[in-house]
Write a protein that holds these residues in place. Structure first.
Motif, short mmCIF file in Angstrom:
data_model
loop_
_atom_site.label_atom_id
_atom_site.label_comp_id
_atom_site.label_asym_id
_atom_site.label_seq_id
_atom_site.Cartn_x
_atom_site.Cartn_y
_atom_site.Cartn_z
N ARG A 1 42.86 42.25 48.87
CA ARG A 1 41.78 41.26 48.90
C ARG A 1 41.04 41.20 47.55
N THR A 2 40.62 42.39 47.05
CA THR A 2 39.74 42.39 45.87
C THR A 2 40.50 42.11 44.57
N ILE A 3 41.66 42.76 44.42
CA ILE A 3 42.42 42.61 43.17
C ILE A 3 43.46 41.49 43.31
N GLY A 4 44.19 41.50 44.44
CA GLY A 4 45.26 40.52 44.63
C GLY A 4 44.72 39.11 44.76
N LYS A 5 43.72 38.96 45.65
CA LYS A 5 43.19 37.60 45.89
C LYS A 5 41.94 37.30 45.08
N GLY A 6 41.29 38.36 44.57
CA GLY A 6 40.08 38.14 43.79
C GLY A 6 38.88 37.80 44.64
N ASP A 7 38.97 38.14 45.92
CA ASP A 7 37.84 37.91 46.83
C ASP A 7 36.98 39.18 46.81
N GLN A 8 35.97 39.19 45.96
CA GLN A 8 35.16 40.40 45.77
C GLN A 8 33.74 40.20 46.29
N GLU B 1 37.78 41.60 36.61
CA GLU B 1 38.87 40.80 36.02
C GLU B 1 40.22 41.09 36.69
N ARG B 2 40.19 41.90 37.73
CA ARG B 2 41.36 42.19 38.55
C ARG B 2 42.50 42.81 37.74
N LYS B 3 42.10 43.72 36.83
CA LYS B 3 43.12 44.36 36.00
C LYS B 3 43.67 45.58 36.72
N LEU B 4 45.00 45.70 36.64
CA LEU B 4 45.65 46.87 37.23
C LEU B 4 45.64 47.99 36.21
N THR B 5 44.55 48.74 36.11
CA THR B 5 44.49 49.85 35.16
C THR B 5 45.01 51.11 35.86
N ALA C 1 50.25 40.47 35.23
CA ALA C 1 50.17 41.65 36.08
C ALA C 1 48.76 41.81 36.65
N ALA C 2 47.82 41.07 36.08
CA ALA C 2 46.40 41.28 36.40
C ALA C 2 46.12 41.15 37.89
N GLN C 3 46.86 40.31 38.57
CA GLN C 3 46.53 40.08 39.97
C GLN C 3 47.61 40.64 40.89
N ASP C 4 48.52 41.40 40.30
CA ASP C 4 49.68 41.84 41.06
C ASP C 4 49.54 43.32 41.43
N ILE C 5 49.24 43.60 42.70
CA ILE C 5 48.98 44.99 43.08
C ILE C 5 50.27 45.82 43.21
N THR C 6 51.42 45.20 42.94
CA THR C 6 52.66 45.98 42.93
C THR C 6 52.98 46.48 41.51
#
Lengths: 333, 333
Positions: A266-273, A242-246, A161-166
């Motif tokens: 971009r930031t959480i889904g793709k990790g482009d920060q 760490e792209r966590k969906l908190t 779920a870490a990279q999943d913005i849904t």
């Protein structure tokens, strides 16, 4: 209760009340983390176990058992069990998260290597398993086996779920149960079971631990976007990096417009920060009241934890557990 | 026994005899490796579980139980337990060893990542724990808890002994017990326990599993210096490259002169390996009869395994287990 005592943190009051039991737990932990032939095991374990962790989980077990009038010594085994399971998951978590600091010190995976953290974690889990078998209670074993499965499933869920913005709040709750609440709930429940408390009381203890754990984790998530390394032992924005969906992020995404959604993708889904993204993320969360909503949710869970305690015996430990639930959310109140 | 049957490998004869039980085990494994919310878990598990592993360990449990006249269904749970523990350790092993191939296929850590392998391994261990609790046998839980501790301790020991050319045969034996024999021994022992076999029979089953596991591992070590990727599913010299102190190496080092000792110190101790070193290592092991000595030791353990079976009921499964012990070492005979 004198003024001095009232001024103490509930955690310290619990520690003082349970001092003798905790001494026995610490002695048992030291004995059981030993390994005659593989000195790497106690080295790695001691680094973490003696790093001044709060020993919150074993205290929950001891408090639950004593509160229900327990007089034997299995609660000490169960408290050590719970601390071993916790330590094992920390070792594996730090490998998975590639963390470099824990409890204000370098992590074991950094000081030794990932291999040692994985294998010593496995060893501690096996040792915890031996300890619980010694209690001879199949119900205790059942509770801790189920908690172990929820913990591991929650960790995998967090990973995917870490990279999943849904990611929804329902999935978040499951991750949090795995990450924190399942072991809190098992810790208090087994205390009641070993003390042969009534079924109603055992369920109340389980409910208390579950709600306390969820409140604790939401607070942790909030502090990650507003604390400092000094106060929380980790760095602000770790979860973002760490792209966590908190919870605050999930709430902000739920209210995001197209442009904001693109930012999260971009930031959480793709990790482009990039520089400034963390500040922008915090600004978005504030704008939508996501921080405030999450804060309110933590307060509700803490209130649930306190309410659950009503069916338990009137006892100084009950008051301390109630104060602990209030204290956990006081950091954000 | 007809000629056709005699020509079959003992493993295949066990599989045929236990086909119905194994079908139940496979169904249980599929059910229990599922996770409603974390599809990564069955993906990773299925990759390994369905890769055509020999299912040797669960068959040992089934055979031990049936051989002792067991008629219930807990042996199926225990067989699945044992396979889950085995799969969990493989997942963690491959992370620790940084392996890229297992059972002739890319490893899970290569296909997914180390994180997934660590966490899915933890999940399978927790699931195995739930399964064994369902048998309601504290003795079974005790045996498997102890086996888990020996396995994890052996793995850590292997990690730290890996670069240490002063490793003794006694330490090697402990590593091997952790790596293989502890789970073999637990697999056969719990089969006897669940069948309520006599204490003498339970101990014999344990002894059989232990000796079979040790023989199996020594053969594996020997083949690593003389097999091909096609026949053993891994590459010749993997152990050398990973600087493992396996039995033939330990024996060769014990007989090494100063120059040879310097060679071992450089290649295994320091990990400074150059072209031709593997061939030279094999030549040294042959020169000192280290391969032959290790081979003899494997044969002795296999003989011990067969002898242990004498106190068990006269039964076709007993003959198959005996043949299995002979077959394990036939690859080097």
């Amino acid at each position: 209760m004198g003024l001095d005592e009232a001024a103490q943190k509930p955690h310290d009051r619990l520690a003082a009340w349970l001092a003798q039991d905790m001494e026995a737990v610490n002695a048992l932990i030291r004995t059981r983390m030993a390994s005659e032939h593989a000195p790497r095991i106690p080295e790695v374990t001691a680094h973490l176990v003696e790093a001044g962790g709060k020993r919150l989980r074993p205290m929950l077990t001891l408090a639950a058992a004593r509160l229900c009038g327990y007089q034997g010594d299995h609660h000490v085994r169960l408290a050590a069990t719970v601390e071993f399971i916790h330590t094992a998951t920390l070792l594996h978590d730090d490998v998975v998260d590639e963390s470099e600091r824990r409890r204000g010190r370098p992590t074991a995976n950094l000081l030794w290597d990932n291999k040692s953290s994985v294998l010593v974690g496995d060893y501690l889990f096996a040792r915890s398993f031996q300890l619980m078998v010694e209690t001879g209670s199949l119900r205790v074993l059942d509770i801790l086996a189920n908690a172990s499965a929820v913990i591991a499933e929650g960790e995998v869920l967090q990973l995917t779920a870490a990279q999943d913005i849904t990611t929804t709040e329902a999935i978040y709750l499951q991750v949090v149960r795995g990450k924190t609440a399942a072991l809190f709930a098992a810790a208090t429940e087994v205390g009641g079971v070993i003390a042969a408390a009534t079924e109603e009381q055992v369920q109340a203890l389980r409910h208390y631990g579950d709600a306390l754990g969820i409140a604790f984790q939401i607070v942790d998530d909030l502090l990650d976007y507003g604390g400092t390394a000094a106060t929380i032992g980790k760095n602000t924005g770790d979860d973002f990096r760490e792209r966590k969906l908190t919870l605050p992020v999930i709430k902000a995404i739920a209210k995001a417009d197209a442009e904001e959604r693109a930012f999260w993708a971009r930031t959480i889904g793709k990790g482009d920060q990039r520089d400034g993204d963390l500040d922008h993320a915090i600004a978005l969360m504030s704008r939508h009241g996501a921080m405030e909503d999450a804060r309110q949710q933590a307060l509700d869970w803490a209130a649930q934890a306190r309410d659950a305690l009503h069916v338990l015996p009137d006892h100084p430990l009950r008051a301390m557990l109630s104060d602990l639930a209030a204290y956990v959310v006081a950091r954000i109140n």
